[in-house]
Design a protein around this motif. Structure first.
Motif, PDB file in Angstrom:
ATOM      1  N   GLU A 173       0.833  -1.206   0.000  1.00  0.00           N
ATOM      2  CA  GLU A 173       0.000   0.000   0.000  1.00  0.00           C
ATOM      3  C   GLU A 173       0.869   1.257   0.000  1.00  0.00           C
ATOM      4  O   GLU A 173       0.623   2.206  -0.749  1.00  0.00           O
ATOM      5  CB  GLU A 173      -0.925   0.025   1.219  1.00  0.00           C
ATOM      6  CG  GLU A 173      -1.729  -1.250   1.418  1.00  0.00           C
ATOM      7  CD  GLU A 173      -1.023  -2.230   2.335  1.00  0.00           C
ATOM      8  OE1 GLU A 173      -1.252  -2.190   3.543  1.00  0.00           O
ATOM      9  OE2 GLU A 173      -0.223  -3.031   1.823  1.00  0.00           O
ATOM     10  N   LEU A 174       1.894   1.262   0.852  1.00  0.00           N
ATOM     11  CA  LEU A 174       2.792   2.418   0.902  1.00  0.00           C
ATOM     12  C   LEU A 174       3.630   2.514  -0.372  1.00  0.00           C
ATOM     13  O   LEU A 174       3.960   3.619  -0.823  1.00  0.00           O
ATOM     14  CB  LEU A 174       3.702   2.335   2.128  1.00  0.00           C
ATOM     15  CG  LEU A 174       3.020   2.543   3.481  1.00  0.00           C
ATOM     16  CD1 LEU A 174       4.028   2.398   4.615  1.00  0.00           C
ATOM     17  CD2 LEU A 174       2.342   3.909   3.552  1.00  0.00           C
ATOM     18  N   ALA A 175       3.970   1.370  -0.961  1.00  0.00           N
ATOM     19  CA  ALA A 175       4.722   1.389  -2.222  1.00  0.00           C
ATOM     20  C   ALA A 175       3.894   2.052  -3.321  1.00  0.00           C
ATOM     21  O   ALA A 175       4.404   2.870  -4.097  1.00  0.00           O
ATOM     22  CB  ALA A 175       5.111  -0.031  -2.623  1.00  0.00           C
ATOM     23  N   LEU A 176       2.605   1.717  -3.380  1.00  0.00           N
ATOM     24  CA  LEU A 176       1.721   2.354  -4.362  1.00  0.00           C
ATOM     25  C   LEU A 176       1.574   3.847  -4.071  1.00  0.00           C
ATOM     26  O   LEU A 176       1.577   4.677  -4.986  1.00  0.00           O
ATOM     27  CB  LEU A 176       0.347   1.685  -4.343  1.00  0.00           C
ATOM     28  CG  LEU A 176       0.242   0.299  -4.990  1.00  0.00           C
ATOM     29  CD1 LEU A 176      -1.136  -0.300  -4.734  1.00  0.00           C
ATOM     30  CD2 LEU A 176       0.514   0.373  -6.484  1.00  0.00           C
ATOM     31  N   ALA A 177       1.463   4.182  -2.792  1.00  0.00           N
ATOM     32  CA  ALA A 177       1.325   5.595  -2.416  1.00  0.00           C
ATOM     33  C   ALA A 177       2.561   6.387  -2.822  1.00  0.00           C
ATOM     34  O   ALA A 177       2.463   7.523  -3.306  1.00  0.00           O
ATOM     35  CB  ALA A 177       1.088   5.714  -0.917  1.00  0.00           C
ATOM     36  N   ALA A 178       3.742   5.795  -2.649  1.00  0.00           N
ATOM     37  CA  ALA A 178       4.984   6.469  -3.039  1.00  0.00           C
ATOM     38  C   ALA A 178       5.053   6.648  -4.546  1.00  0.00           C
ATOM     39  O   ALA A 178       5.536   7.667  -5.048  1.00  0.00           O
ATOM     40  CB  ALA A 178       6.189   5.665  -2.550  1.00  0.00           C
ATOM     41  N   PHE A 179       4.553   5.658  -5.278  1.00  0.00           N
ATOM     42  CA  PHE A 179       4.571   5.733  -6.739  1.00  0.00           C
ATOM     43  C   PHE A 179       3.659   6.851  -7.244  1.00  0.00           C
ATOM     44  O   PHE A 179       4.000   7.573  -8.177  1.00  0.00           O
ATOM     45  CB  PHE A 179       4.128   4.391  -7.327  1.00  0.00           C
ATOM     46  CG  PHE A 179       4.086   4.374  -8.830  1.00  0.00           C
ATOM     47  CD1 PHE A 179       5.250   4.288  -9.569  1.00  0.00           C
ATOM     48  CD2 PHE A 179       2.874   4.456  -9.502  1.00  0.00           C
ATOM     49  CE1 PHE A 179       5.216   4.281 -10.960  1.00  0.00           C
ATOM     50  CE2 PHE A 179       2.825   4.442 -10.888  1.00  0.00           C
ATOM     51  CZ  PHE A 179       4.006   4.357 -11.617  1.00  0.00           C
ATOM     52  N   ILE A 180       2.506   7.009  -6.602  1.00  0.00           N
ATOM     53  CA  ILE A 180       1.535   8.004  -7.074  1.00  0.00           C
ATOM     54  C   ILE A 180       1.882   9.408  -6.588  1.00  0.00           C
ATOM     55  O   ILE A 180       1.890  10.366  -7.357  1.00  0.00           O
ATOM     56  CB  ILE A 180       0.110   7.637  -6.606  1.00  0.00           C
ATOM     57  CG1 ILE A 180      -0.272   6.237  -7.071  1.00  0.00           C
ATOM     58  CG2 ILE A 180      -0.901   8.657  -7.134  1.00  0.00           C
ATOM     59  CD1 ILE A 180      -1.524   5.693  -6.422  1.00  0.00           C
ATOM     60  N   SER A 181       2.189   9.520  -5.292  1.00  0.00           N
ATOM     61  CA  SER A 181       2.324  10.860  -4.709  1.00  0.00           C
ATOM     62  C   SER A 181       3.767  11.296  -4.497  1.00  0.00           C
ATOM     63  O   SER A 181       3.992  12.378  -3.970  1.00  0.00           O
ATOM     64  CB  SER A 181       1.588  10.907  -3.369  1.00  0.00           C
ATOM     65  OG  SER A 181       2.190  10.026  -2.440  1.00  0.00           O
ATOM     66  N   THR A 182       4.728  10.488  -4.874  1.00  0.00           N
ATOM     67  CA  THR A 182       6.172  10.696  -4.702  1.00  0.00           C
ATOM     68  C   THR A 182       6.601  10.363  -3.278  1.00  0.00           C
ATOM     69  O   THR A 182       5.872  10.616  -2.310  1.00  0.00           O
ATOM     70  CB  THR A 182       6.651  12.121  -5.045  1.00  0.00           C
ATOM     71  OG1 THR A 182       6.260  13.019  -4.010  1.00  0.00           O
ATOM     72  CG2 THR A 182       6.117  12.568  -6.391  1.00  0.00           C
ATOM     73  N   ALA A 183       7.790   9.812  -3.165  1.00  0.00           N
ATOM     74  CA  ALA A 183       8.314   9.362  -1.877  1.00  0.00           C
ATOM     75  C   ALA A 183       8.469  10.494  -0.856  1.00  0.00           C
ATOM     76  O   ALA A 183       8.147  10.306   0.320  1.00  0.00           O
ATOM     77  CB  ALA A 183       9.641   8.638  -2.086  1.00  0.00           C
TER      78      ALA A 183
END
Length: 437
Positions: A173-183
């Motif tokens: 979930e956090l990996a997807l969030a980083a991909f969409i919203s930037t790390a």
């Protein structure tokens, strides 16, 4: 009950006869339908087993309702395309040791549309790559080409990206969030919430677009497990099952390609969505092109299109694998006195019609010293036979020791340990040991 009674009285005064009953029925049925959908989702959620940690909250519930009611037609269209592309994605994800349910991110973020464009963050393509992420993970973006629109190249880039982010955050979930919203944005939200690794805690402080897409991802993952139950019927999606994959380093227009290859322009556009202007540019780089054909037909495609020299590969869209490779080279034949197209075709084991097409000849007449182009398949060299093994195999029996085996084969214990990468002298019955001859 009193609410229903009051509603009935109000409607009776405000509307003609019969209408109040219809409206009352409407207000009674809608909650019942919602309850039925909730029960279905709860059942599906119990049966769901996947590394994606689903949390059925208000955002996911809203996303399910949106996908199955408000955007029903779009959802059915997306699931129709998913039936075609998910086997390809799943094959690539399995090879990369990634959960196959990550495929739902493509469906949720772009609706499986190659030319998708998100006006909020400028993301494009089936995997919703923004410009920064695309360049970071080696997707070309120029005035002529945008590899974010190529479903295969973009999938490989998405795999590289999501693996990288999963190494950092240790959950999908956090990996997807980083991909969409930037790390960096995600790191701020995590730090604000006490360095928690729980996406459902930090999502309120993320880019709203990210939390919306992730909620949709979980929603379609659940809905897909019982499409009839949610009242969905995926649309049929027809597309070529296999393609020839070739690399081109010269200018070519899709219109000319369609004429020469006799492939409909719509099919070419579907297979090659990354060419924004429908032109393969004349640049130093080699560009990937897909043509619909099986391996047995690929030679004809290559000769008809007339590139030289380059490789043509049979690429199976079902499993994302290259199953064969053909190299085509260009020869120049100078016509001699007395030669005809038939005699020249016999020399090179090709057809007269092919020579005519490669050289734009209307008839069969040729003259001495005329230059003709001949395209020939370059046969790969035959594989060299494997050398005979230089060792024998000893199968350990009960009571065997390394020293006894070494004495039998006239070698040292250290030799046997070296040949078999043994760290100690412990061996077990049934173990196979290499003994150099």
């Amino acid at each position: 009950m009193w609410n229903c009674y009051l509603l009935h009285i109000l409607c009776k005064k405000a509307l003609p006869p019969m209408k109040p009953k219809l409206i009352l029925l409407f207000f009674v049925l809608i909650p019942l339908l919602g309850t039925a959908q909730d029960s279905l989702t709860q059942r599906v959620l119990k049966e769901y087993s996947n590394p994606l940690r689903l949390n059925w909250d208000k955002s996911v519930k809203t996303a399910i309702h949106d996908a199955t009611v408000h955007r029903k037609a779009r959802t059915e269209d997306a699931f129709g395309k998913a039936a075609y592309f998910f086997p390809i994605f799943d094959s690539l994800f399995k090879k990369a040791n990634l959960p196959t349910d990550l495929s739902y991110y493509a469906l949720a973020s772009s609706g499986m549309q190659f030319d998708y464009f998100d006006t909020l963050d400028g993301a494009r393509g089936i995997w919703h790559f923004n410009y920064t992420q695309a360049r970071l993970f080696d997707l070309k973006i120029t005035s002529y080409i945008d590899e974010r629109l190529d479903p295969i190249l973009a999938t490989h880039a998405f795999i590289r990206a999501i693996k990288e982010y999963h190494k950092i955050y240790q959950n999908w979930e956090l990996a997807l969030a980083a991909f969409i919203s930037t790390a960096p944005d995600l790191n701020k939200a995590i730090h604000y919430h006490g360095d928690t690794a729980n996406y459902w805690v930090v999502r309120e402080d993320l880019n709203p677009n990210a939390s919306t897409i992730i909620a949709r991802t979980f929603a379609v993952a659940l809905v897909h497990r019982d499409l009839p139950g949610y009242g969905l019927k995926p649309k049929t999606f027809n597309a070529p099952k296999s393609a020839v994959r070739i690399y081109i380093s010269e200018w070519y227009s899709m219109e000319l390609l369609a004429t020469k290859s006799k492939v409909p322009s719509q099919t070419l556009a579907f297979l090659n969505p990354s060419y924004k202007r429908h032109i393969i540019p004349d640049l130093k780089d080699s560009f990937l092109l897909y043509l619909p054909a099986a391996l047995k037909d690929s030679i004809d495609w290559v000769k008809r299109i007339r590139f030289s020299p380059y490789d043509a590969e049979y690429y199976d869209e079902d499993d994302g694998q290259v199953h064969g490779k053909v190299t085509i080279d260009t020869l120049e034949h100078t016509v001699k006195d007395g030669e005809t197209l038939q005699s020249i075709a016999t020399i090179y084991l090709v057809k007269v019609e092919e020579i005519q097409e490669w050289n734009t000849l209307d008839g069969e007449e040729v003259i001495a010293n005329q230059k003709l182009i001949i395209l020939k398949e370059v046969k790969p060299p035959a594989p060299k036979p494997k050398p005979a093994p230089t060792y024998r195999i000893h199968t350990v029996r009960s009571g065997d020791t390394l020293s006894g085996i070494a004495a039998k084969y006239r070698c040292s214990v250290n030799d046997i340990k070296k040949w078999n990468n043994l760290r100690s002298t412990v061996i077990r019955p049934g173990q196979r040991l290499k003994i150099n001859k």
